[in-house]
Design an enzyme around this catalytic site. Structure first.
Site: not given
Ligand SMILES: *Cc1c(COP(=O)(O)O)cnc(C)c1O
Length: 341
Positions: A82, A184, A220
């Site tokens: 990721r 992220k 989210e």
């Protein structure tokens, strides 16, 4: 190895410098070999890319002490993968193959005395990040970077156990379609701080963000993905290109299917479906699962049937199975647990 003399049962979710951190420098088009260092402070030019144009990406994972006394990490290869994706999106050079896992392993090993003992409820939180350290004033990617990994012992994210929380539907957006919501990066957090603090001031624990294009689908929260349980016991998780692909959520999906025999639907979830669900939770590395008891949409309260006292039964099973796997009490799927010591 003697453990540090900490009050393991009462740690907060706060930063505490440990003995070692890892640093690798990128310069002249390549990463150096990297090493452990003891100094926690970083000296950078005032014009570093991270300061001026927020060129930085990060990860978060944990090391656990298992029942039989080993120190393990949970799926670090997923974080490695990721981070590479996040880096590519911000024009940050990716790491050499295997470097991420090597750095995490070195930091955990070197700080083994800081890894909370089994049964304390605490863990060693690991924070890898890459940031633009070279100077840039005209908008451009930095020409120098630092990859760093530090670790800090943390208590459970929510002190009073998994008490259900109250969230509100936010009027602000977290991520744009085709934007950076699925990586992220600190930038996604900087711009959600205001709505998070505003939610707190209004008495809510978190914001529920809807899709910013139509405001009809659930995305989210600021730092956790949603899980829902239907009346007939299915696990439903929202699907969208602007949701950060939580490793906890992806692991829970597998746990639900393979350990609990649940049917899983990973699909777009309309906000209007919320009242049909019998259990709602937030999931992420920090808290694993936090149950949601109430969602407030501009004054209208949607009460989740499991109430404000405890986790629903399916959420609890998911939580106990995943944490059991992480702590070595339940056999893990192949490749999930990396033994460090
Ligand atoms: C890190 C993060 C999560 C949780 O991901 P995990 O891999 O489960 O820790 C969820 N949403 C956002 C926005 C995040 O940054």
């Amino acid at each position: 190895m003697e453990k540090k003399n900490l009050d393991w049962g009462n740690l907060g979710f706060t930063y505490m410098p440990t003995d070692y951190r890892y640093v690798s420098h990128y310069k002249d088009g390549q990463w150096d070999d990297g090493e452990l260092v003891t100094e926690e402070k970083i000296v950078l030019n005032e014009c570093a890319g991270v300061f001026q144009y927020a060129q930085t990406v990060f990860e978060g994972l944990k090391a656990y002490t298992t029942e039989d006394g080993h120190i393990v990490c949970f799926r670090p290869n997923m974080n490695a993968e990721r981070l590479q994706g996040s880096a590519e999106k911000l024009e940050i050079p990716t790491l050499p193959e295997g470097r991420f896992e090597e750095a995490v392993e070195k930091v955990v090993k070197a700080n083994a005395a800081w890894v909370p003992p089994y049964g304390s409820g605490a863990t060693l939180y690991i924070r890898p990040f890459i940031m633009g350290s070279g100077s840039v004033i005209g908008v451009a990617p930095s020409d120098e970077y630092q990859f760093r990994v530090f670790a800090t012992p943390v208590g459970p994210y929510f002190k009073d156990g998994a008490k259900p929380i109250t969230i509100r539907v936010s009027d602000e957006d977290r991520a744009a379609p085709h934007g950076t919501g699925n990586i992220k990066a600190g930038l996604n957090y900087a711009m959600s701080l205001h709505s998070t603090m505003d939610a707190h001031r209004e008495g809510f624990d978190e914001n529920m963000y809807l899709d910013s294009a139509t405001r009809t689908y659930i995305e989210e929260t600021g730092g956790a993905n949603f899980i829902f349980i239907t009346k007939d016991g299915k696990l439903v998780t929202p699907k969208s290109d602007s949701i950060l692909p939580s490793i906890t959520r992806r692991s829970l999906i597998q746990v639900a299917e393979e350990y609990l025999g649940l049917t899983v639907e990973h699909r777009k979830v309309k906000f209007s479906e919320l009242e049909d669900f019998v259990e709602v939770g937030l999931c992420g590395t920090a808290a694993v699962i936090s149950p949601v008891g109430k969602v407030v949409d501009h004054g209208r309260e949607i009460l989740i049937p499991t109430g404000m006292e405890e986790m629903g039964p399916v959420t609890r099973k998911l939580y106990e199975t995943l944490t059991g796997i992480q702590m070595g009490k339940i056999e893990a799927p192949k490749g999930w647990i990396k033994t460090i010591v």
